[in-house]
Design an enzyme around this catalytic site. Structure first.
Site, PDB file in Angstrom:
ATOM      1  CD  GLU A   1      12.279   5.144   8.791  1.00 53.39           C
ATOM      2  OE1 GLU A   1      11.085   4.900   8.618  1.00 53.39           O
ATOM      3  OE2 GLU A   1      13.181   4.466   8.265  1.00 53.39           O
TER       4      GLU A   1
ATOM      5  CG  HIS B   1       0.596  32.282  -1.746  1.00 50.95           C
ATOM      6  ND1 HIS B   1       0.135  33.553  -1.993  1.00 50.95           N
ATOM      7  CD2 HIS B   1       1.688  32.119  -2.538  1.00 50.95           C
ATOM      8  CE1 HIS B   1       0.902  34.125  -2.912  1.00 50.95           C
ATOM      9  NE2 HIS B   1       1.855  33.270  -3.265  1.00 50.95           N
TER      10      HIS B   1
ATOM     11  CE  LYS C   1       6.732  -2.093  10.401  1.00 51.23           C
ATOM     12  NZ  LYS C   1       7.990  -2.548   9.847  1.00 51.23           N
TER      13      LYS C   1
HETATM   14  O1  PA5 Z   1      13.837   2.609   5.829  1.00 49.53           O
HETATM   15  C1  PA5 Z   1      13.233   1.606   6.180  1.00 49.53           C
HETATM   16  O2  PA5 Z   1      13.846   0.608   6.589  1.00 49.53           O
HETATM   17  C2  PA5 Z   1      11.730   1.529   6.123  1.00 49.53           C
HETATM   18  O3  PA5 Z   1      11.150   2.710   5.722  1.00 49.53           O
HETATM   19  C3  PA5 Z   1      11.316   0.440   5.150  1.00 49.53           C
HETATM   20  O4  PA5 Z   1      11.804   0.766   3.884  1.00 49.53           O
HETATM   21  C4  PA5 Z   1       9.796   0.300   5.092  1.00 49.53           C
HETATM   22  O5  PA5 Z   1       9.296   0.006   6.370  1.00 49.53           O
HETATM   23  C5  PA5 Z   1       9.408  -0.832   4.151  1.00 49.53           C
HETATM   24  O6  PA5 Z   1      10.021  -2.013   4.522  1.00 49.53           O
HETATM   25  P1  PA5 Z   1      10.115  -3.250   3.549  1.00 49.53           P
HETATM   26  O7  PA5 Z   1      10.919  -2.841   2.373  1.00 49.53           O
HETATM   27  O8  PA5 Z   1      10.752  -4.324   4.353  1.00 49.53           O
HETATM   28  O9  PA5 Z   1       8.689  -3.583   3.161  1.00 49.53           O
END
Ligand code: PA5
Length: 432
Positions: A287, A308, A422
């Site tokens: 990310e 394996h 989303k």
């Molecule tokens: O790193 C990030 O920002 C995302 O992976 C969030 O942690 C994930 O989408 C969950 O979001 P939230 O904590 O707002 O539910």
């Protein structure tokens, strides 16, 4: 306590000459930018100070709430996804006992997870399993509005209310979310849940050392003091010299590999307890770096299991890979391979030797074979697998991730691509 070591020489020998041009300078500039919080996304660099931001009073509050929840319950369900889930699970599986979940006599509650996907099969079975159990919830969402954990929370909360009644349910819930905004904050305040704040300046994937990870880990009986101490010691080392430290060495080697035509990094472990750490690491780097058509693709394997299955490709497939091996120096030395008089399985040549030694030799043999096969190798050595070294490793990876994203001229702290699915999902579900 000695720090984790990062060994990059073997990988750098395989870097092409041109890729190294200007890399030291780029590392220096990235380290300056990150340490002084002058780069893009700098409003999300609060994680740099997390070890010391956990004040003694916050720590005590976390431990007290964890203990209260523990007293209530045989099972605790941690509800969250992405950065609000992966770090907790990674630490728990790395330092918790492997068959803990089958151990009825354990004094700590069993931790289960929910809201990290939308599977009806899983959540139905979870509800069935918990129906006659004593349980509590830790619900974590920084935004307080993420669909997956929100649905799981609604399902589990409804079951709790049916079991214990509205009033007694509130004492079985801890919410960890934004201090002011979001549906979860509104619920926590109106229903009187114990709640903790996710700091504004800490993004999800950098939040495991905040209340997000510390509350569930303390509930599971993991020493958060040791975890934080490890992170603080790694931070000290980095602050002393932001360019010459294990995290900087790792970041430089990764980017050298990338510019040498190796855009895929495989995180390799030889302890199955580290498999979930691979999942957390994939999110952290994926990310942070996968943007603007750039970034190293993070993959992970757990050996010797995956030798394996994936071993063939790594040894012999497309030469786009480099490996980062997490090596654990000391594990159990007491379990040795027994001698048998008939030697029917032909294993007497190993009799009396610790199983850990055989695992270490498998690791070394594989590393060498992969290097010979054209897969450069970075090695990260942990003296032991415990909360202290996990704390060091987490901070090392977070810092290295910030550095390498800046070296690629990317903002390490946003995730614009995550929003796309989303938007489509809400449209198809008819959300207003
Ligand atoms: O790193 C990030 O920002 C995302 O992976 C969030 O942690 C994930 O989408 C969950 O979001 P939230 O904590 O707002 O539910």
């Amino acid at each position: 306590m000695k720090p984790i070591s990062v060994w990059v020489d073997e990988a750098l020998k395989m870097a092409n000459h041109q890729s190294m041009n200007g890399l030291q300078e780029s590392l220096r500039s990235a380290a300056y930018t990150l340490s002084n919080r002058k780069g893009s996304g700098n409003e999300f660099t609060g994680w740099l100070d997390l070890p010391e931001r956990i004040t003694p009073s916050l720590r005590d509050e976390i431990l007290l709430s964890a203990e209260r929840l523990r007293n209530h319950s045989e099972y605790v369900v941690v509800v969250g996804i992405g950065g609000s889930y992966l770090g907790t699970r990674a630490v728990l599986e790395a330092v918790g006992r492997p068959l803990h979940h089958l151990d009825q006599d354990d004094s700590f509650p069993h931790i289960l997870f929910a809201g990290h996907h939308l599977s009806a099969t899983y959540h139905k079975e979870l509800l069935r399993f918990l129906q006659n159990k004593d349980y509590a919830l830790i619900v974590i969402s920084k935004s307080g509005t993420t669909t997956e954990p929100a649905i799981a929370f609604r399902l589990l909360k409804q079951q709790l209310i049916e079991k214990y009644g509205e009033e007694n349910t509130s004492t079985r819930i801890i919410a960890i979310t934004d201090g002011e905004k979001g549906a979860l904050r509104t619920m926590a305040d109106s229903q009187g849940y114990t709640s903790f704040i996710v700091p504004d300046d800490v993004g999800g994937r950098y939040s495991v050392l905040s209340t997000v990870g510390l509350v569930p880990l303390a509930t599971a009986g993991i020493s958060i003091d040791e975890l934080l101490q490890g992170a603080a010691d790694m931070k000290k080392l980095i602050d002393k010299d932001p360019v010459e430290n294990p995290a900087a060495r790792y970041a430089l080697a990764r980017i050298a590999m990338y510019y040498s035509g190796k855009p895929v990094e495989i995180l390799v472990n030889y302890e199955p307890g580290l498999t979930q750490l691979g999942e957390w690491w994939k999110q952290l780097f994926g990310e942070s770096e996968g943007k603007q058509g750039k970034g190293i693709f993070p993959a992970a394997v757990s050996n010797t299991t995956d030798l394996h299955s994936m071993g063939q490709y790594i040894q012999d497939g497309l030469r786009i890979l480099f490996e980062t091996v997490i090596s654990v120096e000391n594990t159990d030395d007491e379990l040795t391979i027994p001698y048998t008089t008939d030697d029917l399985d032909g294993l007497n040549y190993l009799a009396g030797r610790p199983l850990h030694e055989v695992n270490t030799i498998a690791e070394e043999a594989t590393r060498q074979a992969h290097i010979d096969g054209g897969v450069p190798n970075i090695k990260i050595t942990l003296p032991e697998l415990n909360p202290y070294y996990l704390g060091q490793l987490i901070y090392l990876f977070e810092y290295a991730c910030g550095l390498s994203a800046y070296m690629l001229n990317l903002n390490p702290f946003d995730q614009p691509g995550v929003e796309e699915y989303k938007t489509n999902m809400f449209r198809l579900l008819g959300k207003r």
